[in-house]
Design a protein around this motif. Sequence first.
Motif, PDB file in Angstrom:
ATOM      1  N   GLY A   1     -20.585  49.891  29.337  1.00 30.94           N
ATOM      2  CA  GLY A   1     -21.710  49.426  29.597  1.00 30.94           C
ATOM      3  C   GLY A   1     -22.436  48.756  28.669  1.00 30.94           C
ATOM      4  O   GLY A   1     -21.984  48.053  27.898  1.00 30.94           O
ATOM      5  N   ARG A   2     -23.791  48.688  28.966  1.00 37.72           N
ATOM      6  CA  ARG A   2     -24.674  47.727  28.296  1.00 37.72           C
ATOM      7  C   ARG A   2     -24.645  47.866  26.744  1.00 37.72           C
ATOM      8  O   ARG A   2     -25.116  46.919  26.261  1.00 37.72           O
ATOM      9  CB  ARG A   2     -26.347  47.949  28.873  1.00 37.72           C
TER      10      ARG A   2
ATOM     11  N   TYR B   1     -19.646  43.327  27.485  1.00 42.52           N
ATOM     12  CA  TYR B   1     -20.260  43.817  28.956  1.00 42.52           C
ATOM     13  C   TYR B   1     -21.474  43.055  29.066  1.00 42.52           C
ATOM     14  O   TYR B   1     -21.717  42.517  30.371  1.00 42.52           O
ATOM     15  CB  TYR B   1     -20.517  45.183  28.937  1.00 42.52           C
ATOM     16  N   ARG B   2     -22.569  42.835  28.083  1.00 42.54           N
ATOM     17  CA  ARG B   2     -23.478  42.044  28.379  1.00 42.54           C
ATOM     18  C   ARG B   2     -23.400  40.629  28.763  1.00 42.54           C
ATOM     19  O   ARG B   2     -24.002  39.978  29.599  1.00 42.54           O
ATOM     20  CB  ARG B   2     -24.648  42.190  27.240  1.00 42.54           C
ATOM     21  N   ALA B   3     -22.402  40.077  28.096  1.00 40.31           N
ATOM     22  CA  ALA B   3     -21.976  38.652  28.338  1.00 40.31           C
ATOM     23  C   ALA B   3     -21.498  38.739  29.834  1.00 40.31           C
ATOM     24  O   ALA B   3     -22.057  37.485  30.365  1.00 40.31           O
ATOM     25  CB  ALA B   3     -20.967  38.122  27.400  1.00 40.31           C
ATOM     26  N   LEU B   4     -20.832  39.537  30.392  1.00 36.21           N
ATOM     27  CA  LEU B   4     -20.272  39.666  31.507  1.00 36.21           C
ATOM     28  C   LEU B   4     -21.472  39.795  32.714  1.00 36.21           C
ATOM     29  O   LEU B   4     -21.532  38.967  33.760  1.00 36.21           O
ATOM     30  CB  LEU B   4     -19.363  40.739  32.117  1.00 36.21           C
TER      31      LEU B   4
ATOM     32  N   SER C   1     -22.647  45.090  41.159  1.00 36.18           N
ATOM     33  CA  SER C   1     -21.769  45.382  42.305  1.00 36.18           C
ATOM     34  C   SER C   1     -20.588  44.308  42.171  1.00 36.18           C
ATOM     35  O   SER C   1     -19.356  44.681  42.601  1.00 36.18           O
ATOM     36  CB  SER C   1     -22.738  44.954  43.618  1.00 36.18           C
ATOM     37  N   GLU C   2     -20.784  43.344  41.871  1.00 40.29           N
ATOM     38  CA  GLU C   2     -19.656  42.170  41.640  1.00 40.29           C
ATOM     39  C   GLU C   2     -18.450  42.739  40.490  1.00 40.29           C
ATOM     40  O   GLU C   2     -17.367  42.656  40.600  1.00 40.29           O
ATOM     41  CB  GLU C   2     -20.224  40.896  41.408  1.00 40.29           C
ATOM     42  N   LEU C   3     -19.201  43.398  39.595  1.00 44.32           N
ATOM     43  CA  LEU C   3     -18.355  43.752  38.379  1.00 44.32           C
ATOM     44  C   LEU C   3     -17.455  44.875  38.953  1.00 44.32           C
ATOM     45  O   LEU C   3     -16.256  45.006  38.829  1.00 44.32           O
ATOM     46  CB  LEU C   3     -18.867  44.282  37.218  1.00 44.32           C
ATOM     47  N   MET C   4     -18.042  45.691  39.740  1.00 44.56           N
ATOM     48  CA  MET C   4     -17.514  46.975  40.264  1.00 44.56           C
ATOM     49  C   MET C   4     -16.680  46.796  41.645  1.00 44.56           C
ATOM     50  O   MET C   4     -15.575  47.458  41.633  1.00 44.56           O
ATOM     51  CB  MET C   4     -18.577  48.067  40.759  1.00 44.56           C
ATOM     52  N   GLU C   5     -16.689  45.788  42.166  1.00 43.13           N
ATOM     53  CA  GLU C   5     -16.084  45.671  43.476  1.00 43.13           C
ATOM     54  C   GLU C   5     -14.919  44.320  43.241  1.00 43.13           C
ATOM     55  O   GLU C   5     -14.047  44.609  44.096  1.00 43.13           O
ATOM     56  CB  GLU C   5     -17.001  45.128  44.568  1.00 43.13           C
ATOM     57  N   ASP C   6     -14.959  43.891  42.111  1.00 43.51           N
ATOM     58  CA  ASP C   6     -13.529  43.068  41.892  1.00 43.51           C
ATOM     59  C   ASP C   6     -12.862  43.540  41.042  1.00 43.51           C
ATOM     60  O   ASP C   6     -12.978  43.871  40.003  1.00 43.51           O
ATOM     61  CB  ASP C   6     -14.261  41.614  41.284  1.00 43.51           C
TER      62      ASP C   6
ATOM     63  N   GLU D   1     -11.191  44.803  33.620  1.00 40.74           N
ATOM     64  CA  GLU D   1     -11.482  44.231  32.435  1.00 40.74           C
ATOM     65  C   GLU D   1     -12.836  45.053  31.652  1.00 40.74           C
ATOM     66  O   GLU D   1     -12.638  45.571  30.284  1.00 40.74           O
ATOM     67  CB  GLU D   1     -12.226  42.912  32.446  1.00 40.74           C
ATOM     68  N   VAL D   2     -13.680  45.657  32.428  1.00 41.81           N
ATOM     69  CA  VAL D   2     -14.932  46.444  32.079  1.00 41.81           C
ATOM     70  C   VAL D   2     -14.454  47.951  31.452  1.00 41.81           C
ATOM     71  O   VAL D   2     -14.699  48.329  30.662  1.00 41.81           O
ATOM     72  CB  VAL D   2     -16.070  46.427  32.844  1.00 41.81           C
ATOM     73  N   THR D   3     -13.356  48.392  32.358  1.00 35.89           N
ATOM     74  CA  THR D   3     -12.817  49.574  32.130  1.00 35.89           C
ATOM     75  C   THR D   3     -12.169  49.668  30.809  1.00 35.89           C
ATOM     76  O   THR D   3     -12.381  50.644  30.101  1.00 35.89           O
ATOM     77  CB  THR D   3     -11.673  49.942  33.383  1.00 35.89           C
ATOM     78  N   TRP D   4     -11.170  48.795  30.452  1.00 39.04           N
ATOM     79  CA  TRP D   4     -10.463  48.607  29.232  1.00 39.04           C
ATOM     80  C   TRP D   4     -11.293  48.328  27.891  1.00 39.04           C
ATOM     81  O   TRP D   4     -10.941  48.207  26.954  1.00 39.04           O
ATOM     82  CB  TRP D   4      -9.328  47.836  29.182  1.00 39.04           C
ATOM     83  N   MET D   5     -12.442  47.716  28.303  1.00 36.22           N
ATOM     84  CA  MET D   5     -13.349  46.811  27.254  1.00 36.22           C
ATOM     85  C   MET D   5     -13.561  48.216  26.002  1.00 36.22           C
ATOM     86  O   MET D   5     -13.427  47.866  24.916  1.00 36.22           O
ATOM     87  CB  MET D   5     -14.523  46.662  27.840  1.00 36.22           C
ATOM     88  N   PRO D   6     -14.032  49.224  26.216  1.00 38.16           N
ATOM     89  CA  PRO D   6     -14.092  50.357  25.423  1.00 38.16           C
ATOM     90  C   PRO D   6     -13.005  50.731  24.467  1.00 38.16           C
ATOM     91  O   PRO D   6     -13.110  51.262  23.158  1.00 38.16           O
ATOM     92  CB  PRO D   6     -14.703  51.544  25.939  1.00 38.16           C
ATOM     93  N   ILE D   7     -11.914  50.635  25.099  1.00 40.06           N
ATOM     94  CA  ILE D   7     -10.555  50.754  24.151  1.00 40.06           C
ATOM     95  C   ILE D   7     -10.398  49.855  23.127  1.00 40.06           C
ATOM     96  O   ILE D   7     -10.126  49.815  22.056  1.00 40.06           O
ATOM     97  CB  ILE D   7      -9.384  50.558  25.166  1.00 40.06           C
TER      98      ILE D   7
END
Length: 344
Positions: free
Chosen positions: A26-27, A32-35, A42-47, A53-59
């Motif tokens: 998240g923020r 994530y802020r760049a995205l 909603s667009e991030l969650m539904e695409d 991409e966001v799910t793996w970002m913290p890894i």
Amino acid sequence: MNNIFLDTIHGKNTERPPVWFMRQAGRVLPNYRALKENYTFSELMEDPKLAAEVTWMPIYDLGVDAAILFSDILVVPEALGMSLKFTDAGPEFGAPLHTFDDPVAQLKRDMSKLDHVYGAIDKIIETRAEGKPLIGFCGGLLTTFCFMFRDNVRDITFKNATEFLYKNRKASEQIIDALAEVSIEYALTQVKHGVQAFQLFETYGGLIPEDLYLELFLPASKKILNAVRDAGVPTIYFPKDLGNGIKAIDKEVADFVGIDWRMSLNHAREIVDPEVGLQGNLDPRLLYASQPEIEKVLNEKYLPFGRDNQKWIFNLGHGILPDLPVENVKFVIDWVKSVDWGRK
């Protein structure tokens, strides 16, 4: 898959506790802020591609030991026919349940509303970071119930929901049952698509008296968690602010229980079934402090506990706050992974 998070949640001894953070995707993350400059929540969650991409970002950006599905707890009410919109101020339902004479009659099940979540899981699994597991989740029943009655995004008292709960016990039980049925199917479908652990997020577990929560919401919550475990996936139950009510969460309910920052881990370990592991409970606000101050708390409180307790997942006592210094978040994760825990 060989992974310290999975080993711990399955009851195996490890040289250190695994670490992941609620709201880690998240923020607080610059990427994530760049995205978010180009896409709505909603667009991030539904695409599926963006959600993966966001799910793996913290890894990649933080180095945590597990990823958690990027989604929202309020997709379940959507699958019960409620119209949901995510605004900059927070989530809003077009017609909260308290605006109807018969709220139960408004619940019209449409499980296709959840298809985008399963598509996201498929893409997450397809693009999996090597050796890293995916945690699935859904919202706790009281928390979801409360949001379904809210008509003001700034209302954190959830007056409409609690008033309805006390005035309309039978109808409330019918809504709880409907939520539980959808949540079970939702959770089991997440399992079919590849999640390897599952957490039930009860953010507002302390909103009503402990005995009422245990009477009205725990049995249906247990059904959700048991359905997931029967499908071969371990479970975490996080009933925030339930206090000593967590004593009721035994091995028949969940594999691990999340501890919020109001309760010490030592006290939690004294009152919770020893067969149930613990997760938590670092106060996220500590991460506003300087790194020497953070390290002092970690060394004095968490290192001794982690040395003596194998059944423990290092996490926060609630989610990451969006304005925390990301370097402090990373500092804590690096500390967990590098310190000598002294485990035999």
